[in-house]
Design an enzyme around this catalytic site. Structure first.
Site, PDB file in Angstrom:
ATOM      1  N   CYS A  21       0.826  -1.214   0.000  1.00 32.85           N
ATOM      2  CA  CYS A  21       0.000   0.000   0.000  1.00 32.85           C
ATOM      3  C   CYS A  21       0.861   1.264   0.000  1.00 32.85           C
ATOM      4  O   CYS A  21       1.983   1.275   0.484  1.00 32.85           O
ATOM      5  CB  CYS A  21      -0.862   0.025   1.255  1.00 32.85           C
ATOM      6  SG  CYS A  21      -1.799  -1.475   1.480  1.00 32.85           S
ATOM      7  N   ARG A  27       4.725   0.505  -6.163  1.00 36.03           N
ATOM      8  CA  ARG A  27       4.643  -0.369  -4.991  1.00 36.03           C
ATOM      9  C   ARG A  27       3.639  -1.498  -5.196  1.00 36.03           C
ATOM     10  O   ARG A  27       3.637  -2.462  -4.443  1.00 36.03           O
ATOM     11  CB  ARG A  27       4.236   0.443  -3.753  1.00 36.03           C
ATOM     12  CG  ARG A  27       5.264   1.481  -3.366  1.00 36.03           C
ATOM     13  CD  ARG A  27       4.720   2.440  -2.347  1.00 36.03           C
ATOM     14  NE  ARG A  27       4.523   1.834  -1.048  1.00 36.03           N
ATOM     15  CZ  ARG A  27       5.448   1.720  -0.112  1.00 36.03           C
ATOM     16  NH1 ARG A  27       6.656   2.169  -0.348  1.00 36.03           N
ATOM     17  NH2 ARG A  27       5.182   1.170   1.043  1.00 36.03           N
ATOM     18  N   TRP A  69      -3.010  -2.616  -1.567  1.00 34.02           N
ATOM     19  CA  TRP A  69      -2.624  -3.924  -2.070  1.00 34.02           C
ATOM     20  C   TRP A  69      -3.275  -4.926  -1.127  1.00 34.02           C
ATOM     21  O   TRP A  69      -2.899  -5.027   0.039  1.00 34.02           O
ATOM     22  CB  TRP A  69      -1.101  -4.062  -2.050  1.00 34.02           C
ATOM     23  CG  TRP A  69      -0.581  -5.297  -2.707  1.00 34.02           C
ATOM     24  CD1 TRP A  69      -0.441  -5.524  -4.037  1.00 34.02           C
ATOM     25  CD2 TRP A  69      -0.104  -6.475  -2.042  1.00 34.02           C
ATOM     26  NE1 TRP A  69       0.086  -6.772  -4.248  1.00 34.02           N
ATOM     27  CE2 TRP A  69       0.300  -7.376  -3.054  1.00 34.02           C
ATOM     28  CE3 TRP A  69       0.019  -6.862  -0.707  1.00 34.02           C
ATOM     29  CZ2 TRP A  69       0.820  -8.634  -2.770  1.00 34.02           C
ATOM     30  CZ3 TRP A  69       0.534  -8.112  -0.425  1.00 34.02           C
ATOM     31  CH2 TRP A  69       0.930  -8.983  -1.451  1.00 34.02           C
ATOM     32  N   ASN A  97      -1.177   1.281   5.942  1.00 28.65           N
ATOM     33  CA  ASN A  97      -0.325   0.320   5.239  1.00 28.65           C
ATOM     34  C   ASN A  97       0.199  -0.634   6.297  1.00 28.65           C
ATOM     35  O   ASN A  97       0.684  -0.191   7.331  1.00 28.65           O
ATOM     36  CB  ASN A  97       0.833   1.083   4.562  1.00 28.65           C
ATOM     37  CG  ASN A  97       1.936   0.160   4.056  1.00 28.65           C
ATOM     38  OD1 ASN A  97       1.708  -1.019   3.841  1.00 28.65           O
ATOM     39  ND2 ASN A  97       3.122   0.711   3.867  1.00 28.65           N
ATOM     40  N   GLY A  98       0.085  -1.940   6.062  1.00 31.41           N
ATOM     41  CA  GLY A  98       0.574  -2.915   7.033  1.00 31.41           C
ATOM     42  C   GLY A  98      -0.499  -3.938   7.349  1.00 31.41           C
ATOM     43  O   GLY A  98      -1.490  -4.055   6.616  1.00 31.41           O
ATOM     44  N   GLU A 157      17.615 -16.422 -10.925  1.00 30.21           N
ATOM     45  CA  GLU A 157      17.149 -15.044 -11.124  1.00 30.21           C
ATOM     46  C   GLU A 157      16.425 -14.915 -12.472  1.00 30.21           C
ATOM     47  O   GLU A 157      15.396 -14.249 -12.576  1.00 30.21           O
ATOM     48  CB  GLU A 157      18.353 -14.085 -11.038  1.00 30.21           C
ATOM     49  CG  GLU A 157      18.061 -12.633 -11.354  1.00 30.21           C
ATOM     50  CD  GLU A 157      17.024 -11.990 -10.446  1.00 30.21           C
ATOM     51  OE1 GLU A 157      16.628 -12.586  -9.440  1.00 30.21           O
ATOM     52  OE2 GLU A 157      16.591 -10.865 -10.778  1.00 30.21           O
ATOM     53  N   LYS A 187      12.561 -13.813 -12.901  1.00 29.84           N
ATOM     54  CA  LYS A 187      12.193 -12.653 -13.737  1.00 29.84           C
ATOM     55  C   LYS A 187      11.171 -13.070 -14.789  1.00 29.84           C
ATOM     56  O   LYS A 187      10.188 -12.381 -15.028  1.00 29.84           O
ATOM     57  CB  LYS A 187      13.472 -12.125 -14.395  1.00 29.84           C
ATOM     58  CG  LYS A 187      13.516 -10.682 -14.636  1.00 29.84           C
ATOM     59  CD  LYS A 187      14.238  -9.897 -13.568  1.00 29.84           C
ATOM     60  CE  LYS A 187      13.615 -10.066 -12.213  1.00 29.84           C
ATOM     61  NZ  LYS A 187      14.307  -9.414 -11.150  1.00 29.84           N
ATOM     62  N   GLU A 230       7.734 -13.767 -13.026  1.00 24.59           N
ATOM     63  CA  GLU A 230       7.032 -12.652 -12.378  1.00 24.59           C
ATOM     64  C   GLU A 230       6.485 -11.631 -13.364  1.00 24.59           C
ATOM     65  O   GLU A 230       5.480 -10.998 -13.096  1.00 24.59           O
ATOM     66  CB  GLU A 230       7.891 -11.979 -11.305  1.00 24.59           C
ATOM     67  CG  GLU A 230       9.057 -11.186 -11.805  1.00 24.59           C
ATOM     68  CD  GLU A 230       9.875 -10.568 -10.681  1.00 24.59           C
ATOM     69  OE1 GLU A 230       9.327 -10.259  -9.621  1.00 24.59           O
ATOM     70  OE2 GLU A 230      11.091 -10.389 -10.901  1.00 24.59           O
ATOM     71  N   HIS A 234      18.585 -35.615 -12.016  1.00 27.49           N
ATOM     72  CA  HIS A 234      17.985 -36.120 -10.772  1.00 27.49           C
ATOM     73  C   HIS A 234      16.489 -35.847 -10.725  1.00 27.49           C
ATOM     74  O   HIS A 234      15.886 -35.860  -9.656  1.00 27.49           O
ATOM     75  CB  HIS A 234      18.704 -35.506  -9.567  1.00 27.49           C
ATOM     76  CG  HIS A 234      20.158 -35.843  -9.546  1.00 27.49           C
ATOM     77  ND1 HIS A 234      20.626 -37.103  -9.267  1.00 27.49           N
ATOM     78  CD2 HIS A 234      21.246 -35.091  -9.851  1.00 27.49           C
ATOM     79  CE1 HIS A 234      21.950 -37.124  -9.364  1.00 27.49           C
ATOM     80  NE2 HIS A 234      22.348 -35.899  -9.728  1.00 27.49           N
ATOM     81  N   LYS A 291       6.301  -3.680  -4.974  1.00 28.70           N
ATOM     82  CA  LYS A 291       7.727  -3.339  -5.022  1.00 28.70           C
ATOM     83  C   LYS A 291       8.371  -3.426  -3.648  1.00 28.70           C
ATOM     84  O   LYS A 291       9.492  -3.876  -3.497  1.00 28.70           O
ATOM     85  CB  LYS A 291       7.876  -1.913  -5.571  1.00 28.70           C
ATOM     86  CG  LYS A 291       9.316  -1.453  -5.723  1.00 28.70           C
ATOM     87  CD  LYS A 291       9.985  -2.159  -6.871  1.00 28.70           C
ATOM     88  CE  LYS A 291      11.426  -1.769  -7.060  1.00 28.70           C
ATOM     89  NZ  LYS A 291      12.144  -2.771  -7.869  1.00 28.70           N
TER      90      LYS A 291
END
Ligand code: F6R
Length: 636
Positions: free
Chosen positions: A2, A27, A75, A99-100, A484, A488, A491, A507, A631
């Site tokens: 948020c 964000r 969010w 926010n939280g 990575e 990427k 996402e 394996h 973010k």
């Protein structure tokens, strides 16, 4: 996560709040809203689901005029992303944004309901609004006292901005474990979750600390501690310019930030290599020669991309620093009863410097006596402040949700740290240190070369953007780059991708390989090259479509790709059976400049960022703000 913006002043606050929320879009959010005090002293709220354009449309239909107000991008954590759950939330005379996460919201809601309170939303936030309204009704002398009383009941994280119909020209803010910055100009005061929100209006910011409450009024900002005692806080000058946080002609922030990597890397390295070129100078790390010698273990703590950087750092720390090293993801280590002590150097890595899990984990380690060094991008962020020393990556603001330039800047900082530790402890010679640092100094130029020659990557993305799944393989320091790359790809393009240590293929994962599977193989010239090449042949033999990242003029690979192209052109019956030859198809080759093995991860990752970007673009995804992602992850 948020975003919060608050304003008290003489100007029409709606454009200031909406402008601020736009600069917090990075964000991540799924609904938004504004509360503005109107001429008659009432507070009006407009909320909407989806992007800020929808809030702007709602405001066009129902304009809000006033000189103090609060804005929010939500969010969703508790309750669906709909208009009812969007902030601001109101209770009695109180309107607030948050926010939280209020962790004990179930118990508090039950308690309030038993007292007759009726809730309008499914959110944990509404509990806060009712608690504050109750404190106001219960005789709190002012809004700040009511807020202070209410937050004593709350467990969890919060940044709050609160208005009351009973007190004009005032906004009260408070925080615990979620970021909030404040700023004051002649006749106006601001609060926000992050600096870009208010950057156009103020040259300096104040940082609110956990447990503090601040009152924003035209005349100034008053900060008080949990007991209501006045706190004096010095402002910090903001060094990021607005120009830097625009898109600069690129279609997306992510693309701009990929192209900013040469400069970001120069900034990370600058001033940190000794004049004779053989040593690293890191006074801000707080590591003296004595403390560096006392280290028995380096434990890297991070989340997401930053933990992939940490994995690369582990290779360097053991090879160059000569110290045992491990990597822990924040969300696991904080609940694992992990053992830390004074002989540990904990390196907390975070682009935002606010990641809740990383912050909690480093605090646990520090309480157990470990020395904590932060590698962060955002100045004075919570992780920077909670550590004994800080290495800033100086990459500039990263706006796209998917990290690119901050990741490579973290790698550069980690390599500098490993050389520093190795030189201080004597495990790395001056001459070898100089050769590695020379190689690092060449990296920004080599990244420029990669970016200038990257046109082919889009063509490769075109061949694969409809794939359902993708594998990425690497050995040694290319293994974290494989992780990575896969992160990427998934996402931002939402294509399922997995990174594997190439030696792990047989394996299990090789069972997934068939003619539909693109497999990216990271095979630069290093001591793992030949083994990776063998792994590549194993997947080729099973029909995979190969994308190989290799050092320029890799004769072996070029020959292999040529054979494969020939077979693809004329797969006649004269060839050996499929089990013993590469399957017809094609191999796409992406070349990087020749470089020392230590710096290869900084180079191989760049075309992989571009591949992910192009896959996402071709899929029509929201590249800069992928679904469900934020973010700055300030909740666990
Ligand atoms: C991926 C990405 C995330 C972050 C993670 C940790 O592109 O950006 O995985 O790396 O959320 O964030 P920081 O580095 O801010 O601690």
């Amino acid at each position: 996560m948020c975003g919060i913006v608050a304003y008290v002043g003489d100007r029409d606050c709606t454009p200031i709040l909406v402008g601020g929320l736009k600069r917090l879009e990075y964000r991540g959010y799924d609904s938004s809203g504004l509360a503005v005090r109107t001429q008659d002293g009432g507070i009006e709220v407009v909320r909407s689901v989806g992007k800020l354009q929808r809030l702007e449309a709602a405001l066009a239909a129902h304009p809000l005029f006033g000189t103090d107000g609060i804005g929010h991008t939500r969010w969703a954590t508790h309750g669906r992303p709909n208009e009812t759950n969007a902030h601001p939330h109101a209770a009695g005379s109180v309107v607030l944004v948050h926010n939280g996460i209020v962790e004990n919201h179930v118990a508090l809601r039950a308690e309030l309901e038993a007292e007759g309170v009726r809730f309008a939303s499914e959110t944990d936030t509404e509990v806060l609004a009712h608690l504050i309204a109750k404190a106001v009704d219960g005789g709190a002398p002012n809004l700040e006292t009511a807020v202070r009383r209410a937050i004593t009941r709350v467990q969890g994280s919060y940044a709050l901005a609160v208005m009351s119909t009973k007190e004009r020209g005032k906004i009260v803010v408070a925080k615990n474990d979620s970021p909030l910055i404040l700023a004051h100009n002649e006749g106006e005061a601001f609060a926000a979750s992050d600096i870009p929100a208010i950057l156009p209006h103020v040259p300096e910011v104040l940082i609110l600390e956990d447990g503090e409450v601040a009152t924003l009024e035209r005349a100034g900002i008053t900060i008080t501690d949990a007991n209501g005692e006045r706190v004096v806080r010095q402002p910090h000058r903001v060094s990021w310019s607005l120009v830097e946080s625009g898109k600069g002609g690129f279609k997306h922030y992510m693309l701009k930030e990929i192209h900013e990597q040469p400069r970001a890397l120069e900034h990370t390295i600058r001033g940190r290599i000794s004049s004779d070129g053989g040593d690293v100078v890191l006074p801000e790390s707080g590591l003296t020669p004595e403390t560096a010698k006392e280290i028995r273990r380096v434990c890297f703590i991070a989340c997401g991309s930053s933990s992939n950087a940490a994995l690369t750092g582990r290779y360097w720390m053991e090879q160059l620093g000569g110290v045992r090293a491990s990597v822990e993801v924040g969300s696991e280590v904080r609940y694992r009863d992990a053992i830390f002590g004074p002989e540990d150097l904990v390196v907390a890595i975070s682009q935002s410097g606010e990641t809740a899990d990383t912050l909690a984990a480093l605090r646990t380690a520090r309480e157990a006596g470990a020395r904590v060094l932060a590698i962060v991008n955002v100045r004075d962020s919570a992780i920077a402040r909670a550590s004994d020393g800080v290495l800033y990556t100086h990459a500039g603001p990263e706006v796209a949700v998917a990290s690119t330039k901050c990741f490579t800047a973290q790698l550069a900082a980690l390599l500098l740290l490993a050389v520093h530790v190795g030189r201080t402890r004597g495990s790395l010679s001056h001459a070898e240190g100089r050769r590695i640092l020379e190689a690092l100094k060449r990296v920004p130029g080599q990244v420029r070369t990669i970016l200038a020659n990257a046109r082919g990557v889009r063509g490769i993305a075109k061949k694969h953007h409809q794939s359902k799944s993708m594998l990425v393989l690497g050995r040694g320091p290319s293994y974290p780059v494989a992780l990575e790359t896969a992160l990427k790809v998934k996402e931002i393009s939402y294509i399922h991708a997995e990174g594997y240590a190439a030696g792990e293929m047989k394996h299990g994962p090789i069972a997934l390989v068939d003619e539909t599977m693109p497999v990216v193989v990271l095979c630069p010239q290093d001591r793992h090259h030949d083994k990776t090449l063998s792994n590549m042949q194993e997947v080729m033999a099973r029909g995979a479509k190969i994308i190989v990242v290799c050092t320029k003029d890799d004769a072996e690979l070029t020959a292999m790709a040529a054979v494969r192209a020939r077979l693809a052109a004329s797969p006649d019956g004269s060839e050996p059976p499929p089990s013993s030859r590469p399957h017809p198809g094609n191999v796409d080759v992406i070349e990087i400049p020749d470089a020392r093995s230590e710096v290869l991860p900084l180079l191989t990752v760049v075309p992989m960022q571009l591949l992910s970007y192009n896959l996402a673009l071709l899929q029509g995804r929201d590249v800069d703000q992928p679904r469900n992602l934020a973010k700055t992850v300030t909740v666990e």
